[in-house]
Design a protein around this motif. Structure first.
Motif, PDB file in Angstrom:
ATOM      1  N   LEU A  13      13.162  -7.297   7.878  1.00  0.00           N
ATOM      2  CA  LEU A  13      14.331  -7.211   7.000  1.00  0.00           C
ATOM      3  C   LEU A  13      14.474  -8.438   6.113  1.00  0.00           C
ATOM      4  CD1 LEU A  13      16.937  -5.682   9.481  1.00  0.00           C
ATOM      5  CD2 LEU A  13      15.807  -4.545   7.579  1.00  0.00           C
ATOM      6  N   PHE A  14      14.147  -9.601   6.669  1.00  0.00           N
ATOM      7  CA  PHE A  14      14.384 -10.817   5.894  1.00  0.00           C
ATOM      8  C   PHE A  14      13.080 -11.526   5.539  1.00  0.00           C
ATOM      9  CE2 PHE A  14      17.863 -10.118   8.942  1.00  0.00           C
ATOM     10  CZ  PHE A  14      18.849  -9.760   8.035  1.00  0.00           C
ATOM     11  N   GLY A  15      11.991 -10.776   5.564  1.00  0.00           N
ATOM     12  CA  GLY A  15      10.688 -11.368   5.294  1.00  0.00           C
ATOM     13  C   GLY A  15      10.649 -12.174   4.009  1.00  0.00           C
ATOM     14  N   LYS A  16      11.271 -11.638   2.974  1.00  0.00           N
ATOM     15  CA  LYS A  16      11.278 -12.322   1.683  1.00  0.00           C
ATOM     16  C   LYS A  16      11.977 -13.675   1.783  1.00  0.00           C
ATOM     17  CE  LYS A  16       9.297 -10.226  -1.674  1.00  0.00           C
ATOM     18  NZ  LYS A  16       9.288  -8.752  -1.577  1.00  0.00           N
ATOM     19  N   LYS A  17      13.119 -13.668   2.510  1.00  0.00           N
ATOM     20  CA  LYS A  17      13.942 -14.881   2.583  1.00  0.00           C
ATOM     21  C   LYS A  17      13.258 -15.966   3.406  1.00  0.00           C
ATOM     22  CE  LYS A  17      18.487 -13.519   1.388  1.00  0.00           C
ATOM     23  NZ  LYS A  17      18.606 -12.101   1.783  1.00  0.00           N
ATOM     24  N   ILE A  18      12.742 -15.583   4.588  1.00  0.00           N
ATOM     25  CA  ILE A  18      12.217 -16.622   5.471  1.00  0.00           C
ATOM     26  C   ILE A  18      10.773 -16.951   5.163  1.00  0.00           C
ATOM     27  CG2 ILE A  18      13.815 -16.110   7.343  1.00  0.00           C
ATOM     28  CD1 ILE A  18      11.733 -14.478   8.668  1.00  0.00           C
ATOM     29  N   GLY A  19      10.167 -16.174   4.297  1.00  0.00           N
ATOM     30  CA  GLY A  19       8.821 -16.524   3.845  1.00  0.00           C
ATOM     31  C   GLY A  19       7.748 -16.227   4.883  1.00  0.00           C
TER      32      GLY A  19
ATOM     33  N   PRO B  67      -0.834 -10.455   0.362  1.00  0.00           N
ATOM     34  CA  PRO B  67       0.556 -10.361  -0.097  1.00  0.00           C
ATOM     35  C   PRO B  67       1.501  -9.716   0.913  1.00  0.00           C
ATOM     36  CG  PRO B  67      -0.868  -8.820  -1.266  1.00  0.00           C
ATOM     37  CD  PRO B  67      -1.762  -9.710  -0.483  1.00  0.00           C
ATOM     38  N   GLY B  68       0.966  -9.039   1.905  1.00  0.00           N
ATOM     39  CA  GLY B  68       1.855  -8.330   2.835  1.00  0.00           C
ATOM     40  C   GLY B  68       1.949  -8.964   4.204  1.00  0.00           C
ATOM     41  N   VAL B  69       1.811 -10.292   4.273  1.00  0.00           N
ATOM     42  CA  VAL B  69       1.747 -10.932   5.585  1.00  0.00           C
ATOM     43  C   VAL B  69       2.986 -10.635   6.428  1.00  0.00           C
ATOM     44  CG1 VAL B  69       1.512 -13.098   6.811  1.00  0.00           C
ATOM     45  CG2 VAL B  69       0.323 -12.771   4.682  1.00  0.00           C
TER      46      VAL B  69
ATOM     47  N   ILE C 234      -3.153   1.059  10.186  1.00  0.00           N
ATOM     48  CA  ILE C 234      -4.436   1.530   9.644  1.00  0.00           C
ATOM     49  C   ILE C 234      -4.300   1.650   8.133  1.00  0.00           C
ATOM     50  CG2 ILE C 234      -6.097   3.418   9.597  1.00  0.00           C
ATOM     51  CD1 ILE C 234      -5.201   4.072  12.459  1.00  0.00           C
ATOM     52  N   GLY C 235      -3.134   2.133   7.703  1.00  0.00           N
ATOM     53  CA  GLY C 235      -2.907   2.260   6.272  1.00  0.00           C
ATOM     54  C   GLY C 235      -2.311   0.993   5.667  1.00  0.00           C
ATOM     55  N   PHE C 236      -2.531  -0.139   6.338  1.00  0.00           N
ATOM     56  CA  PHE C 236      -1.867  -1.363   5.858  1.00  0.00           C
ATOM     57  C   PHE C 236      -2.265  -1.678   4.422  1.00  0.00           C
ATOM     58  CE2 PHE C 236      -1.618  -5.951   5.271  1.00  0.00           C
ATOM     59  CZ  PHE C 236      -0.275  -6.140   5.565  1.00  0.00           C
ATOM     60  N   TRP C 237      -3.552  -1.563   4.152  1.00  0.00           N
ATOM     61  CA  TRP C 237      -3.996  -1.762   2.757  1.00  0.00           C
ATOM     62  C   TRP C 237      -3.942  -0.406   2.070  1.00  0.00           C
ATOM     63  CZ3 TRP C 237      -7.952  -4.965   5.659  1.00  0.00           C
ATOM     64  CH2 TRP C 237      -7.539  -6.315   5.700  1.00  0.00           C
ATOM     65  N   PHE C 238      -2.716   0.034   1.821  1.00  0.00           N
ATOM     66  CA  PHE C 238      -2.506   1.427   1.424  1.00  0.00           C
ATOM     67  C   PHE C 238      -3.032   1.737   0.032  1.00  0.00           C
ATOM     68  CE2 PHE C 238       1.431  -0.935   0.583  1.00  0.00           C
ATOM     69  CZ  PHE C 238       1.537  -0.751  -0.784  1.00  0.00           C
ATOM     70  N   LYS C 239      -3.407   0.706  -0.711  1.00  0.00           N
ATOM     71  CA  LYS C 239      -3.968   0.988  -2.037  1.00  0.00           C
ATOM     72  C   LYS C 239      -5.324   1.661  -1.917  1.00  0.00           C
ATOM     73  CE  LYS C 239      -1.803  -2.836  -4.351  1.00  0.00           C
ATOM     74  NZ  LYS C 239      -1.984  -4.026  -5.161  1.00  0.00           N
ATOM     75  N   LYS C 240      -6.019   1.311  -0.840  1.00  0.00           N
ATOM     76  CA  LYS C 240      -7.326   1.942  -0.621  1.00  0.00           C
ATOM     77  C   LYS C 240      -7.102   3.355  -0.117  1.00  0.00           C
ATOM     78  CE  LYS C 240      -9.606  -0.660   2.259  1.00  0.00           C
ATOM     79  NZ  LYS C 240     -10.618  -1.119   3.191  1.00  0.00           N
ATOM     80  N   ASP C 241      -7.703   4.309  -0.767  1.00  0.00           N
ATOM     81  CA  ASP C 241      -7.499   5.684  -0.355  1.00  0.00           C
ATOM     82  C   ASP C 241      -8.021   5.923   1.055  1.00  0.00           C
ATOM     83  OD1 ASP C 241      -6.335   8.079  -1.287  1.00  0.00           O
ATOM     84  OD2 ASP C 241      -8.329   8.983  -1.200  1.00  0.00           O
ATOM     85  N   SER C 242      -9.142   5.278   1.377  1.00  0.00           N
ATOM     86  CA  SER C 242      -9.719   5.500   2.704  1.00  0.00           C
ATOM     87  C   SER C 242      -8.774   5.003   3.797  1.00  0.00           C
ATOM     88  CB  SER C 242     -11.061   4.785   2.809  1.00  0.00           C
ATOM     89  OG  SER C 242     -10.900   3.418   2.523  1.00  0.00           O
ATOM     90  N   ALA C 243      -8.045   3.925   3.514  1.00  0.00           N
ATOM     91  CA  ALA C 243      -7.117   3.400   4.513  1.00  0.00           C
ATOM     92  C   ALA C 243      -5.944   4.356   4.698  1.00  0.00           C
ATOM     93  CB  ALA C 243      -6.617   2.021   4.088  1.00  0.00           C
ATOM     94  N   ALA C 244      -5.394   4.815   3.578  1.00  0.00           N
ATOM     95  CA  ALA C 244      -4.262   5.738   3.672  1.00  0.00           C
ATOM     96  C   ALA C 244      -4.671   7.016   4.398  1.00  0.00           C
ATOM     97  CB  ALA C 244      -3.736   6.055   2.275  1.00  0.00           C
TER      98      ALA C 244
END
Lengths: 655, 505
Positions: free
Chosen positions: A25-31, A116-118, A159-169
């Motif tokens: 929820l606060f990932g952006k804030k706490i970095g 970018p999605g740590v 598994i779909g973490f890198w959702f830009k990749k079609d194979s991952a999704a």
């Protein structure tokens, strides 16, 4: 004391959830740093709670805790609640889960650097830990199912973490759907349990189970099946999905699309072993159904051999390990089927260490190779990555069950137990597992040789940048390597053979299934077991595998090509993975598509909507326009109609 | 203090009155004021729901918060309202959903905004009226009155093909209820009162019961909707504005399910019993066949609409299974889980389906298309929205911990008592539901950014976030603590089971 246990259990399960929620929820804030810190803190807390619980239950022998946390829902005479069962099996699982999770969290700081999605990643991982802990701590089928599905969800997300990749999704999607097929069976199993036992609480169900030995139920009219067998088999369908057993194993290779730490945590050490845990937990039910035991053993053993073979022709380092996971899960299941639940759980524990080690090692290689995963583009990495090499070597020795590494104690016992077993199909299973030991050695050493020995096949650019990875990555490797060496010899005695048993009464078996008891008569301490190991058949099968790998990949690197040509049919069967995927694609995926299109475009849109609904609308319009013509407003039309009517009336009266 | 108020009357007439004022303010040019008033009204209504829940006596099945006044004494028609454990949660659901729709309209609706708000306030009032009416004719009045604002909502604020959809919607539902009125008049004459509970005591022969059952079935099946009278729904949904879809899914369908609880089963128990095979068959058809149809959709809103129909199958399944269950086990206790599961499913469907439609509405506001193929990679540009939508998708999939799980779980578990194969067919939703929901999610949210329009998308605003968050919280409350909902309905369900299992022959 009970309240302490209660509090520790609650904290253990909630701490990862809190960490996950804050990071999410606060990932952006706490970095990035903040989310890593908070989630790792949560897992650390959970880990120490687990250790403390383990000390109380395993060492101080405090009475296991079985209590309701809150009533989830009531309906009629049923009460469904959320509750914990903290016994020996639970605390062992909790330790494994939190230990591996903690190491993987730390490792991920290094592995996911710059992504970018740590925050999202750490949020998911802690959520996973929460789900997994709920699963192993449940004292009833409701919470078990909750944990079961939650880990499935997180697995899908990761598994779909890198959702830009079609194979991952796609991989995530496939994993979820295949798991859902398993869960479908699992849920039906729960329905049978509720219907016959009137409760979902383990303790009550287990206590009542012997009364149902002769109970039968009829699914297809005319056939009566044992209720307990039906329950066990339906539950096992769930385990097939989660623990990648034939034929629901097909999602696991695709799950490798996820980041490597996830493969280590979820798809090797913890989640995929949930099915093994579940079967062991349900041992009081399985013990009563020889048919179910047999099915579990045969499916497990068949998978152990046939899925292991797939690793031999695979070139992606992660997928090699994935197939090896399926094969090892087969070993664990076979142990359960033989009634050697403790050996299955023991292998689960050792496997969690060395498989996490192998995956994280592979991850270390993948980072160093700039996300190159093809074994044929590696080679001689030991020169550049000594720590990774040594730890990977230890992992390989452990998985191939070379004495005295951890895998030896668990795997050797499993093979021995299946050998001793009298469950039908045991001999077939024994052969599978024995040949499986050979196959394990072939693919494991093949991967080791191709990656760390042999000639350097990477391109110049990559070679130039090759170096050992950072301590945040190598330290978890070292810790896991130590565990992979020591874990087996430390706990083999109390876990399997000597009294008092570490697992207490959790997985008791009746006399005719007590294969571990039989083997235990021969047990005279760790040292003699190791010595004995060098003389055993398993060891020599393993050695043969090692020699094969050595000849094929180090001594005579041209040999594999010849063999491939020689056995091209067999090879292509393996490359097609026995055709499971093609079959599913053809029958289920295409079939469903065709069916749903037919239902929609023909049955729904055409027959119902266009013909019946709008058809009747058009019909009414047509009738209305006819009727409208009658009411034309011209007097002579009405007069004419009147005359016609009178004539008709007269005719009717006259005739 | 609050308890002395005529709470239920306020729930009906406060929004009605407010609708008139909002409309007037709009005419006078005080649009902003009208908006604020609309929000304040629904918010007040929601506050008034609190004593409805906290002061509810769970020990009795009798109507509570009852208000009775003479209306048309000549025909013994009364203004008689009250709630029991079945109606009360639905009233709260109505007000909650209405609040969400009206909040969501703040930015999204710029065209004829005050009229829009007035329409939905009226819709809220009439829906509450349906759930609280104890007099059958009062029920009928509200039942038909609901149609008008909905018809307007689709016809005025809908998309391209709106008039076709609006007329289809109106004719379909109106035709269904014509027979219902006749049955009510008949029962009213027999019972010498239009009070619904007095209908329960009317002795009826089997043939009478079957005719009554079929007449009710037509009315309710259209609303639920059940196969094969469901085809108005996808059209109505696709053409309706987002708020309209939310109300359609969350409330309009519920009055159908509510009808089965309130009329069909207790009034015609023997007919319900002997026709249960038909109802179970149609329910399973909804779950499996409609689920498969959802898989074939290329229009996102249509997909959600079909999924909504499929989930309503669990409501009718849970209701009409009880005869088979009791026959198999001989125990009335076993019937509870099916019926209560059906009730939970109704509420949860309100949150879950409503949320999906609302979420889709936010996408539609930004991109003005319903084609799934036009989306793709939205998670890149709208990560918060994607995360919230994932919660809704998971509720739709029936993941434990979300509200979507509870009803399905209870119905499937109790279905096994009726027959393994019913549980088997109903359980297929685990696979089919997951397939169409996640396949849609994948195509819409995952992947590379599909086109320039997706690339310029802005994530949800604070207001949108707040509205979606309310739904997320509701979904989790029911998911983690369904007892909060179950406890209020036990007594009423118990009474319903007794009525439904007592033969009138």
């Amino acid at each position: 004391m009970i309240t302490t246990l209660h509090n520790l259990a609650l904290i253990a399960v909630l701490a990862p959830l809190v960490g996950s929620l804050i990071a999410g929820l606060f990932g952006k804030k706490i970095g990035v740093k903040g989310s890593q810190l908070i989630t790792i803190a949560g897992i650390t807390v959970a880990f120490f709670c687990a250790l403390s619980l383990a000390k109380s239950i395993l060492i101080d022998h405090i009475q296991p805790l079985n209590e309701t946390i809150y009533v989830w829902g009531t309906s009629g005479s049923y009460t469904l609640s959320v509750g914990f069962l903290i016994d020996q099996l639970t605390v062992l699982m909790m330790c494994i889960v939190t230990f591996v999770s903690l190491l993987v969290h730390i490792y991920s700081i290094g592995y996911m650097e710059g992504d970018p999605g740590v925050q999202r990643f750490f949020c998911y991982m802690s959520l996973f830990t929460f789900g997994m802990l709920s699963l192993v701590m449940a004292n009833n089928f409701l919470l078990l199912f909750f944990g079961w599905e939650t880990v499935g969800l997180v697995s899908y997300l990761l598994i779909g973490f890198w959702f830009k990749k079609d194979s991952a999704a796609l991989g995530g999607f496939k994993a979820f759907i295949v798991n859902r097929v398993g869960d479908f069976g699992f849920l039906l199993g729960i329905a049978v349990i509720l219907s016959y036992f009137g409760t979902l609480d383990y303790a009550t169900v287990f206590a009542a189970a012997p009364k149902f030995v002769d109970s039968t139920l009829s699914i297809v009219s005319g056939y009566e099946w044992s209720t307990l067998t039906v329950i066990c088999l339906l539950l096992f369908v769930g385990a097939m999905g989660k623990s990648a057993q034939l034929p629901l194993h097909i999602w696991l290779p695709e799950s490798m699309e996820g980041p490597t730490p996830i493969s280590a945590l979820i798809h090797a050490a913890t989640m995929v072993t949930a099915g093994v845990y579940m079967v062991a937990r349900m041992s009081p039910l399985y013990n009563l159904s020889p048919t179910a035991m047999s099915v579990v053993m045969i499916i497990g053993a068949t998978g152990a051999l046939s899925l292991g073979l797939l690793a031999v022709v695979e070139n992606d380092i992660k997928r090699v390990i994935a197939f090896s996971t399926m094969s090892q899960l087969g070993y664990m299941m076979a142990a359960n089927g033989a009634g050697a639940y403790e050996a299955g759980i023991f292998h689960l524990a050792t496997h969690a260490c060395f498989k996490a080690l192998l995956f994280l090692g592979a991850g270390s290689v993948i980072i160093a190779m700039h996300h190159e995963q093809n074994l044929h583009k590696m080679g001689n990495l030991r020169k550049y990555m000594p720590i990774t090499y040594v730890t990977f070597l230890i992992g390989t020795l452990a998985i191939t069950a070379i004495p005295p590494f951890a895998g030896f104690f668990s795997k050797d016992t499993i093979i021995e137990a299946v050998h001793e077993s009298h469950v039908s199909g045991a001999f077939f299973a024994y052969l599978c597992l024995l040949i499986g030991a050979f196959v394990t050695a072939v693919y494991s050493f093949r991967a080791l040789f191709l990656a760390f020995h042999t000639s350097e096949r990477m391109d110049e650019e990559t070679r130039h940048h090759l170096h050992e990875t950072k301590p945040v990555i190598t330290v978890p490797l070292i810790i896991l390597a130590i565990a992979s060496i020591l874990l087996g010899m430390i706990i083999v005695g109390p876990m399997l053979f000597t009294e008092p048993k570490l697992m207490g009464q959790t997985m008791l078996v009746p006399q005719q299934l007590n294969v571990l008891g039989e083997i235990g008569k021969e047990y005279h301490g760790v040292f003699s077991m190791v010595l004995h190991g060098f003389l055993g058949l398993t060891f020599w099968f393993t050695m043969a595998g090692l020699a094969t790998a050595w000849i094929c990949y180090i001594k005579k690197p041209e040999l594999p090509k010849t063999i491939a040509l020689r056995f091209s049919t067999f090879r292509s069967i393996l490359l097609k993975r026995y055709g499971f995927d093609a079959f599913n694609q053809l029958v289920f995926v295409r079939g469903t598509q065709k069916l749903s299109n037919f239902f929609y475009y023909f049955a729904d849109a055409k027959v119902i909507d266009s013909w019946l609904v709008n058809g009747s609308g058009r019909g009414i319009q047509r009738i209305a326009s006819l009727v409208r013509r009658v009411q034309s407003g011209y007097l002579y039309h009405y007069a004419f109609a009147m005359i016609l009517g009178i004539v008709a009336l007269l005719l009717w009266i006259v005739l | 203090m609050l308890t002395n108020l005529p709470l239920l009357s306020l729930q009906i007439w406060l929004p009605t009155l407010s609708a008139a004022v909002v409309l007037f303010l709009g005419k006078m040019g005080f649009e902003k004021l009208g908006r604020v008033l609309a929000i304040a009204t629904v918010f007040a209504c929601l506050v008034l729901c609190i004593p409805l829940y906290t002061n509810f006596d769970t020990a009795t099945y009798a109507y509570q918060f009852r208000e009775t006044a003479s209306w048309i004494p000549l025909f013994k028609i009364q203004y008689d309202i009250g709630v029991d454990g079945i109606a009360m949660p639905l009233v709260i659901l109505t007000v909650f959903t209405s609040l969400i729709v009206i909040l969501a309209a703040w930015k999204a609706i710029q065209d004829k905004a005050t009229q829009y708000l007035a329409t939905f306030l009226l819709l809220q009032a009439m829906t509450v009226g349906v759930f609280v009416a104890i007099d059958a004719l009062l029920f009928y009045v509200f039942w038909e009155a609901m149609l008008i604002p909905m018809y307007l909502a689709i016809g005025i604020w809908g998309s391209q093909n709106r008039s076709y959809a609006a007329i289809k919607f109106f004719l379909y539902t109106f035709l269904g209820s014509a027979l219902m009125l006749i049955v009510m008049l008949y029962l009213g004459m027999r019972a010498d009162s239009f009070s619904i509970p007095s209908f329960y005591g009317v002795p009826l022969t089997m043939i009478q019961q079957v005719l009554i059952f079929l007449a009710f079935l037509l009315a309710f099946a259209v609303k639920v909707p059940m196969w094969p009278v469901h085809t108005w729904l996808p059209d109505a949904h696709t053409e309706a504005p987002a708020g309209g879809s939310v109300i359609l899914a969350a409330l309009m369908l519920k009055v159908g399910g509510y009808g089965f609880f309130r009329f069909s089963m207790p009034i015609a128990p023997d007919a319900s019993h002997s026709l249960d095979w038909l109802m179970i068959g149609l329910s399973l058809l909804a779950i499996v066949y409609i689920g498969l149809i959802a898989l074939a959709q290329t229009d996102m809103k249509r997909l959600i609409a079909y999924s909504s129909v499929a989930h309503m199958g669990f409501v009718t399944l849970g209701c009409f299974m009880i005869y088979m269950i009791v026959k198999a086990s001989g125990n009335h206790q076993d019937a509870f889980m099916g019926l209560e599961g059906a009730m939970v499913q109704m509420i949860s469907h309100g949150f879950g389906s409503g949320a999906l439609f609302l979420g889709f509405g936010m996408l539609y506001d930004r991109m003005h298309t319903r084609e799934i193929a036009k989306f793709g990679g939205i998670a890149n540009t709208m990560p918060i929205f994607a995360a919230l939508f994932m919660v809704f998708a998971m509720s739709n999939v029936g993941l434990p911990g979300t509200s979507g799980f509870v009803g399905e779980f209870m119905v499937i578990l109790s279905a096994f008592k009726a027959s393994f194969w019913i549980a088997f067919a109903a359980g297929l939703t685990l696979i089919v539901g997951a397939s169409y929901t996640l396949w849609m999610y994948k195509r819409v949210f995952y992947g590379e950014i599909a086109n320039d329009e997706v690339a310029t998308l802005k994530d949800v605003s604070w207001l949108e976030w707040g509205v979606l968050m309310m739904l997320v919280v509701a979904i989790f409350i029911i998911g983690f603590y369904p007892e909060s909902l179950l406890r209020v309905m036990h007594s009423s369900i118990d009474h319903l089971i007794q009525l439904s299992l007592q033969s009138k022959l």
